[in-house]
Design an enzyme around this catalytic site. Sequence first.
Site, PDB file in Angstrom:
ATOM      1  N   GLY A   9      29.697  36.718  33.456  1.00 55.42           N
ATOM      2  CA  GLY A   9      29.007  37.933  33.885  1.00 55.42           C
ATOM      3  C   GLY A   9      29.886  38.708  34.846  1.00 55.42           C
ATOM      4  N   CYS A  10      29.262  39.363  35.780  1.00 55.09           N
ATOM      5  CA  CYS A  10      29.991  40.157  36.769  1.00 55.09           C
ATOM      6  C   CYS A  10      30.915  39.252  37.581  1.00 55.09           C
ATOM      7  CB  CYS A  10      28.999  40.859  37.690  1.00 55.09           C
ATOM      8  SG  CYS A  10      29.774  41.783  39.015  1.00 55.09           S
ATOM      9  N   PHE A  11      32.175  39.636  37.684  1.00 53.63           N
ATOM     10  CA  PHE A  11      33.128  38.784  38.389  1.00 53.63           C
ATOM     11  C   PHE A  11      32.827  38.638  39.867  1.00 53.63           C
ATOM     12  CE2 PHE A  11      36.407  42.433  37.569  1.00 53.63           C
ATOM     13  CZ  PHE A  11      35.759  43.309  38.433  1.00 53.63           C
ATOM     14  N   TRP A  12      32.067  39.552  40.441  1.00 56.80           N
ATOM     15  CA  TRP A  12      31.727  39.441  41.863  1.00 56.80           C
ATOM     16  C   TRP A  12      30.946  38.167  42.151  1.00 56.80           C
ATOM     17  CZ3 TRP A  12      29.195  44.929  42.143  1.00 56.80           C
ATOM     18  CH2 TRP A  12      30.184  45.914  42.054  1.00 56.80           C
TER      19      TRP A  12
END
Length: 174
Positions: A9-12
């Site tokens: 998903g979102c790398f953050w």
Amino acid sequence: MKTFVLGGGCFWCLDAVYQKTMGVSSVVSGYTGGHERHPDYYSVCSGTTGHAEVVAVTFDEDVIPAEVILDMFFALHDPTTLNRQGYDVGTQYRSSMFYETTEEKILFEEAIERNQALWSRPIVTEVSRLPVFYPAENIHQNYYAKFPEQGYCQVIINPKLAKARKYYSAWLNA
């Protein structure tokens, strides 16, 4: 030192947890797995580049076993949803593992098999050879530490950090 390139998903989200993991010396958010050369955040978010948002996690196996890094990966996202994580939808958010060696490929496949028991639906995580890894722009590196009060961090990342603390407290610095 060993480096795994993982997309969940979102790398953050992955970045926030692995930044706090003992034995991890660096986490670099980036893009890989697509056809566009030198992608940027906006082109990857458009879903037209074929790239996934990923993190390159470099860690010391004398401090933290590779299996723990991989099991954390499967605990931090839903590997049973194809091309989405929560509200983030598109191939850029696919569950993915990119290997450089046959040994890594085997470790990834074993991790999928080991973690399948935790999920009622089949794991759909893509396991592919690592093509070019493109580091993301500086603003995306260690994003949570820079912007902990940002809405996405509060609503999406904080629960993932809480889950990591619950199940992996022995491996987390904070």
